[in-house]
Design a protein around this motif. Structure first.
Motif, mmCIF file in Angstrom:
data_model
loop_
_atom_site.group_PDB
_atom_site.id
_atom_site.type_symbol
_atom_site.label_atom_id
_atom_site.label_comp_id
_atom_site.label_asym_id
_atom_site.label_seq_id
_atom_site.Cartn_x
_atom_site.Cartn_y
_atom_site.Cartn_z
ATOM 1 N N ASP A 55 0.798 -1.182 -0.163
ATOM 2 C CA ASP A 55 0.176 -0.169 0.065
ATOM 3 C C ASP A 55 0.951 1.279 0.096
ATOM 4 N N SER A 56 2.081 0.940 0.528
ATOM 5 C CA SER A 56 2.819 2.369 0.476
ATOM 6 C C SER A 56 4.147 2.431 -0.578
ATOM 7 N N LYS A 67 2.769 0.880 -4.297
ATOM 8 C CA LYS A 67 1.636 1.789 -4.904
ATOM 9 C C LYS A 67 2.381 3.293 -4.916
ATOM 10 N N CYS A 68 3.120 3.632 -4.032
ATOM 11 C CA CYS A 68 3.619 5.122 -4.265
ATOM 12 C C CYS A 68 4.790 4.809 -5.579
ATOM 13 N N ASN A 110 11.045 8.506 0.250
ATOM 14 C CA ASN A 110 10.842 7.309 0.586
ATOM 15 C C ASN A 110 11.954 6.941 1.821
ATOM 16 N N MET A 154 1.807 11.995 0.144
ATOM 17 C CA MET A 154 0.791 10.957 -0.630
ATOM 18 C C MET A 154 0.072 10.541 0.687
ATOM 19 N N ASN A 209 -1.841 6.205 1.090
ATOM 20 C CA ASN A 209 -0.971 4.977 1.042
ATOM 21 C C ASN A 209 -1.160 4.138 2.331
ATOM 22 N N THR A 243 0.826 3.709 10.700
ATOM 23 C CA THR A 243 0.934 2.602 9.339
ATOM 24 C C THR A 243 0.418 1.529 9.651
#
Length: 502
Positions: A120-121, A124-125, A276, A296, A299, A336
């Protein structure tokens, strides 16, 4: 436009639509993520301890769950490693930990990584990154060649039964699909733990491969590029004639930009900033003409923002997305699906826009100088040293600075150790200009420098080329996420460097 480019544009248009959704509905998207994380957290040991069952809204969450630093997270990580409980921080077992050098007293931090956080992070990003870049450069052909990825190394079974650890880049590579691995630096080279051996292999690979994109930390990518040029005796436009983009992050690009421009002066290389970290993928450059990054928001990371004035207070009050203002510095707080709850990652950011929510990193909560009330942050220092270099026609490669106290004489100064790629003709002139630019960047610094009362003129030492590299090597800190500490409020780093030089 070729068929491949058309297919790429069509594929990544989906991710552009995703971005449009959270750009136009930021608070709604964040509220949905908060609900998902809260429900998942109810099934964890952490959630039981902090009464997630009784939390009804974000205000309850902020009241009942304290802000967490790594020292607070560490006991939970140790429970996972020791196998005492199944779902300690997340509602599924954690099998991977990202090693982060960090700024704690520990040699390494172990950041939990879950399948959900990877999906998801980070991944995806990563796709959204390519979507934004290709939207700005629809004629780009970087995917026709290979991407030079300069990541870290991995270690297996070092933490416990079926528990794995490595740099986040190594974990990401390990979980990539086969087709993605084929487009990047070969895994057998990228994950070599010894950095000098790795550099040798990478140079051999680089000079015979059609590299069209680079991805990594600027400081270490620069070392690699310089080694390629030294070994071949050829300019980069001959070695990589089709180079298109450098996706960079980890440190401020400003100190390295001049050298990259010189090395790739006859190419059409574009730069694209990313944010990141081991803890998640937080930001991506939004437009070609600005390095401000889009925060973002979809995410599965819930964000809070701690004003600098609240850091260290007994009951710190965080702000939500709809409360932040441009031009203010905030410590970033994240929750998260990697098992991090109200976690302070140590970065300070500033919003340059609130629609869309654009940010830039201004420094670390632990990397600053405030020995005399000057509140100097890394962004101030980076900008000042860059301008001083431009005005003296010099080029610096690395630096670190810390306060020095004059004892009985009273007051003190900032001591700078700077490694120059091209020395200024007059170091005293460089020092004077650096001082001027620091005053222009920071009004508190300017006030403390008034009449030389509490803060004297900076003391600048020019170091031989390669000093910082050899210093990091002596500390077993080559490559990966290891970075030169730009600013420190004590003399630990500078004293270590001074001892190494002597």
């Amino acid at each position: 436009m070729s068929i491949i480019q058309s297919i790429a544009q069509l594929y990544f248009s989906y991710y552009l639509k995703e971005i449009d959704v959270f750009v136009n509905n930021p608070s709604k998207v964040q509220e949905k993520i908060f609900r998902y994380l809260l429900e998942s957290g109810k099934q964890t040991l952490f959630g039981e301890q902090y009464g997630f069952d009784t939390i009804r809204n974000i205000d309850d969450f902020r009241q009942k769950v304290p802000l967490m630093r790594y020292e607070d997270l560490k006991p939970y990580v140790e429970q996972i490693i020791e196998g005492k409980n199944k779902n300690v921080l997340w509602n599924k077992p954690v099998r991977w930990f990202a090693m982060s050098s960090g700024t704690t007293k520990d040699k390494s931090k172990y950041i939990p990584v879950t399948e959900e956080s990877l999906r998801d992070s980070h991944y995806k990003c990563g796709k959204q990154l390519l979507a934004l870049y290709l939207d700005a450069h629809p004629d780009s052909r970087f995917f026709y060649g290979k991407t030079m990825v300069l990541g870290g190394s991995k270690q297996i079974n070092t933490l416990g039964d079926r528990l794995f650890t490595g740099d986040i880049s190594a974990i990401l590579m390990k979980h990539l699909p086969f087709w993605a691995k084929k487009r990047r630096t070969p895994e057998e080279i990228a994950l070599i733990p010894d950095w000098e051996t790795k550099f040798g292999k990478l140079v051999d690979y680089a000079i015979k491969t059609d590299i069209r994109a680079m991805m990594g930390v600027p400081s270490w990518m620069l070392v690699l590029i310089q080694k390629i040029v030294e070994q071949t005796g050829r300019p980069m436009h001959e070695i990589w004639p089709n180079i298109d983009v450098f996706f960079h992050g980890g440190v401020n690009f400003t100190p390295y930009e001049i050298q990259f421009n010189q090395l790739f002066e006859k190419t059409n290389l574009h730069y694209w900033e990313t944010y990141n970290a081991s803890e998640g993928f937080f930001g991506i450059q939004y437009k070609q003409n600005s390095r401000d990054m889009l925060l973002m928001l979809d995410n599965n990371i819930f964000y809070e923002f701690l004003p600098v004035s609240e850091i260290g207070s007994e009951n710190p009050r965080t702000l939500l997305l709809d409360e932040v203002k441009t031009g203010e510095n905030y410590a970033l707080i994240i929750t998260t699906n990697g098992g991090l709850w109200r976690y302070m990652i140590g970065d300070m950011i500033e919003f340059t826009s609130t629609h869309p929510h654009l940010i830039r990193i201004t420094g670390r909560t632990t990397h600053y100088i405030n020995a005399f009330g000057e509140e100097l942050i890394v962004e101030n220092a980076d900008n000042a040293i860059r301008k001083a270099s431009e005005r003296t026609n010099s080029i610096f490669s690395e630096y670190t600075a810390a306060p020095i106290f004059f004892g009985k004489k009273g007051g003190g100064a900032h001591e700078w150790m700077i490694e120059f790629e091209k020395m200024p003709e007059d170091l005293e002139q460089f020092t004077n200009i650096l001082d001027e630019e620091l005053k222009a960047q920071n009004s508190d610094y300017e006030a403390k420098r008034s009449y030389n009362l509490s803060l004297k003129q900076p003391i600048v030492h020019a170091l031989p080329k390669g000093t910082f590299y050899e210093w990091l090597k002596s500390r077993n800190k080559l490559g990966g996420q290891n970075k030169i500490p730009r600013l420190s409020n004590d003399s630990v780093y500078i004293d270590s460097l001074r001892d190494f030089i002597q």
